[in-house]
Write an enzyme that holds these catalytic residues in place. Structure first.
Site, PDB file in Angstrom:
ATOM      1  N   CYS A   8      12.090 -12.598   3.886  1.00 61.14           N
ATOM      2  CA  CYS A   8      11.895 -12.150   2.501  1.00 61.14           C
ATOM      3  C   CYS A   8      13.278 -11.944   1.883  1.00 61.14           C
ATOM      4  CB  CYS A   8      11.034 -10.890   2.429  1.00 61.14           C
ATOM      5  SG  CYS A   8      11.734  -9.441   3.237  1.00 61.14           S
ATOM      6  N   ARG A  14       8.803  -6.506   3.184  1.00 57.85           N
ATOM      7  CA  ARG A  14       7.732  -7.459   3.519  1.00 57.85           C
ATOM      8  C   ARG A  14       7.924  -8.169   4.846  1.00 57.85           C
ATOM      9  NH1 ARG A  14       8.511 -10.561  -1.952  1.00 57.85           N
ATOM     10  NH2 ARG A  14      10.614  -9.877  -1.395  1.00 57.85           N
ATOM     11  N   ASP A 123       4.560  -8.054  -3.811  1.00 60.42           N
ATOM     12  CA  ASP A 123       5.883  -7.471  -3.581  1.00 60.42           C
ATOM     13  C   ASP A 123       5.856  -5.975  -3.901  1.00 60.42           C
ATOM     14  OD1 ASP A 123       8.513  -6.745  -3.466  1.00 60.42           O
ATOM     15  OD2 ASP A 123       9.248  -8.350  -4.767  1.00 60.42           O
TER      16      ASP A 123
HETATM   17  P1  4NP Z   1      11.841  -7.127   0.670  1.00 57.85           P
HETATM   18  O1  4NP Z   1      11.945  -6.115  -0.569  1.00 57.85           O
HETATM   19  O2  4NP Z   1      12.452  -8.424   0.181  1.00 57.85           O
HETATM   20  O3  4NP Z   1      10.377  -7.230   0.889  1.00 57.85           O
HETATM   21  O4  4NP Z   1      12.592  -6.510   1.817  1.00 57.85           O
HETATM   22  C1  4NP Z   1      13.071  -6.008  -1.372  1.00 57.85           C
HETATM   23  C2  4NP Z   1      14.208  -5.407  -0.881  1.00 57.85           C
HETATM   24  C3  4NP Z   1      15.321  -5.303  -1.684  1.00 57.85           C
HETATM   25  C4  4NP Z   1      15.281  -5.812  -2.974  1.00 57.85           C
HETATM   26  C5  4NP Z   1      14.154  -6.431  -3.453  1.00 57.85           C
HETATM   27  C6  4NP Z   1      13.036  -6.541  -2.646  1.00 57.85           C
HETATM   28  N1  4NP Z   1      16.425  -5.684  -3.801  1.00 57.85           N
HETATM   29  O5  4NP Z   1      16.347  -6.074  -4.980  1.00 57.85           O
HETATM   30  O6  4NP Z   1      17.477  -5.218  -3.325  1.00 57.85           O
END
Ligand code: 4NP
Length: 150
Positions: A8, A14, A123
């Site tokens: 991800c 996720r 998300d």
């Molecule tokens: P992930 O969630 O991709 O599911 O781990 C996120 C983690 C960080 C960010 C966005 C989504 N961010 O913008 O830093």
């Protein structure tokens, strides 16, 4: 041995959830020794950080083991190491392809493309809704196992 890398954007919400959900499913089927399952990020944003508390709390409430881990970034060499490189949403696939270059062995998938209702995983980053993310990930992991005849 089937090697699966979930991917991800940040590797804190996720993809670690997918890693722990799939590990739990294969453990419950006594197939732990036949799988190597990991997760990683496409961005540098959260590298070194632990699993998001939303993912931790949701999985703990379901008695799904959560490992203490730090976010890592997908490497181009992971393409040779893994059989499946599975993103959570379309933009992950674009970023995965930027890192690995090409996919001659058709290893790159979006998780819910294994399901009968292909779509992005919800998300939780902006919504805080880890319940919906979990439901999507469980559906995707079950569909993945079905696809590989498990
Ligand atoms: P992930 O969630 O991709 O599911 O781990 C996120 C983690 C960080 C960010 C966005 C989504 N961010 O913008 O830093």
């Amino acid at each position: 041995m089937t090697k699966v890398m979930f991917v991800c954007l940040g590797n804190i919400c996720r993809s670690p959830m997918a890693e722990f959900v799939l590990k739990d499913l294969v453990r419950k089927r006594d197939l732990e020794s036949e799988f190597y399952i990991a997760s990683s990020a496409t961005s540098f944003e959260e590298i070194g950080n632990g699993v998001h508390y939303g993912t931790v709390e949701k999985l703990k409430s379901l008695n799904i083991p959560v490992e203490n881990r730090a976010a890592t970034k997908l490497k181009s060499s992971d393409y040779d190491k893994y059989d499946y490189i599975i993103g959570m949403e379309k933009s992950n696939i674009i970023n995965i392809m930027r890192i690995i270059g090409q996919d001659p062995e058709n290893k790159v998938y979006r998780l819910l493309d294994f399901s009968e209702n292909p779509r992005d995983i919800a998300d939780p980053w902006y919504t805080g809704n880890f319940d919906k993310t979990y439901e999507d990930i469980l559906e995707g992991c079950r569909a993945f196992l079905k696809r590989i005849n498990i």
